[in-house]
Design a protein around this motif. Structure first.
Motif, short mmCIF file in Angstrom:
data_model
loop_
_atom_site.label_atom_id
_atom_site.label_comp_id
_atom_site.label_asym_id
_atom_site.label_seq_id
_atom_site.Cartn_x
_atom_site.Cartn_y
_atom_site.Cartn_z
N THR A 1 11.80 0.90 -29.76
CA THR A 1 12.90 0.45 -28.91
C THR A 1 12.38 -0.52 -27.88
OG1 THR A 1 12.62 2.23 -27.31
CG2 THR A 1 14.11 2.65 -29.16
N ASP A 2 13.30 -1.15 -27.18
CA ASP A 2 12.86 -1.97 -26.07
C ASP A 2 12.46 -1.05 -24.91
OD1 ASP A 2 15.16 -1.27 -24.61
OD2 ASP A 2 16.24 -3.07 -25.20
N ASN A 3 12.05 -1.61 -23.83
CA ASN A 3 11.48 -0.82 -22.74
C ASN A 3 12.48 -0.42 -21.66
OD1 ASN A 3 8.78 -0.87 -23.75
ND2 ASN A 3 8.78 -3.04 -23.27
N HIS A 4 13.75 -0.48 -21.98
CA HIS A 4 14.77 -0.15 -20.99
C HIS A 4 14.61 1.29 -20.52
CE1 HIS A 4 18.78 0.63 -19.29
NE2 HIS A 4 18.72 -0.65 -18.98
N PHE A 5 14.93 1.49 -19.27
CA PHE A 5 14.83 2.81 -18.63
C PHE A 5 15.57 3.88 -19.44
CE2 PHE A 5 16.32 6.05 -15.67
CZ PHE A 5 15.15 6.41 -15.02
N SER A 6 16.73 3.52 -20.00
CA SER A 6 17.54 4.52 -20.72
C SER A 6 16.85 5.04 -21.97
CB SER A 6 18.90 3.93 -21.08
OG SER A 6 18.75 2.81 -21.92
N TYR A 7 15.93 4.29 -22.54
CA TYR A 7 15.15 4.78 -23.69
C TYR A 7 13.88 5.47 -23.22
CZ TYR A 7 18.09 1.65 -26.43
OH TYR A 7 19.15 1.02 -27.00
N ARG A 8 13.23 4.88 -22.25
CA ARG A 8 11.92 5.35 -21.81
C ARG A 8 11.99 6.69 -21.08
NH1 ARG A 8 7.01 3.33 -21.82
NH2 ARG A 8 7.23 1.24 -22.60
N LYS A 9 13.03 6.92 -20.29
CA LYS A 9 13.11 8.11 -19.43
C LYS A 9 14.16 9.13 -19.84
CE LYS A 9 9.93 6.52 -16.73
NZ LYS A 9 8.62 7.13 -16.69
N SER A 10 14.87 8.87 -20.94
CA SER A 10 15.95 9.76 -21.33
C SER A 10 15.44 11.05 -21.97
CB SER A 10 16.87 9.05 -22.33
OG SER A 10 17.77 9.97 -22.90
#
Length: 89
Positions: A1-10
């Motif tokens: 995935t890309d590094n967006h907060f919603s993927y990284r910290k979910s």
């Protein structure tokens, strides 16, 4: 995935990855072209399945996904594959 907060910290994404036994890999920072194939697939998914017609319910939309994926992978011609479907590879 890309590094967006919603993927990284979910926690939900992390739980789904664990349930699948998958390893979460991220694209390198400042390299959006690494996500190009996924972005193109998402655009095609939106235009040819999700918003191509009006669905009367979320269940009707969900029911239409499997047949669309089957057609996409076995019948739909892809220019990147010289006009062949993905299953030809």
């Amino acid at each position: 995935t890309d590094n967006h907060f919603s993927y990284r910290k979910s926690n939900d994404v992390a739980a789904a990855m664990t349930a699948l036994g998958a390893k979460h890999k991220f694209i390198r920072p400042h390299c959006p072209w690494q996500n190009g194939k996924v972005e193109r697939f998402n655009r095609t998914l939106a235009t040819e399945w999700a918003y191509r017609q009006v669905f009367t319910s979320n269940q009707a939309r969900a029911d239409a996904l499997a047949p669309w994926l089957e057609q996409y992978n076995t019948q739909r011609r892809h220019t990147a594959l010289g006009g062949l479907p993905p299953t030809s590879r």
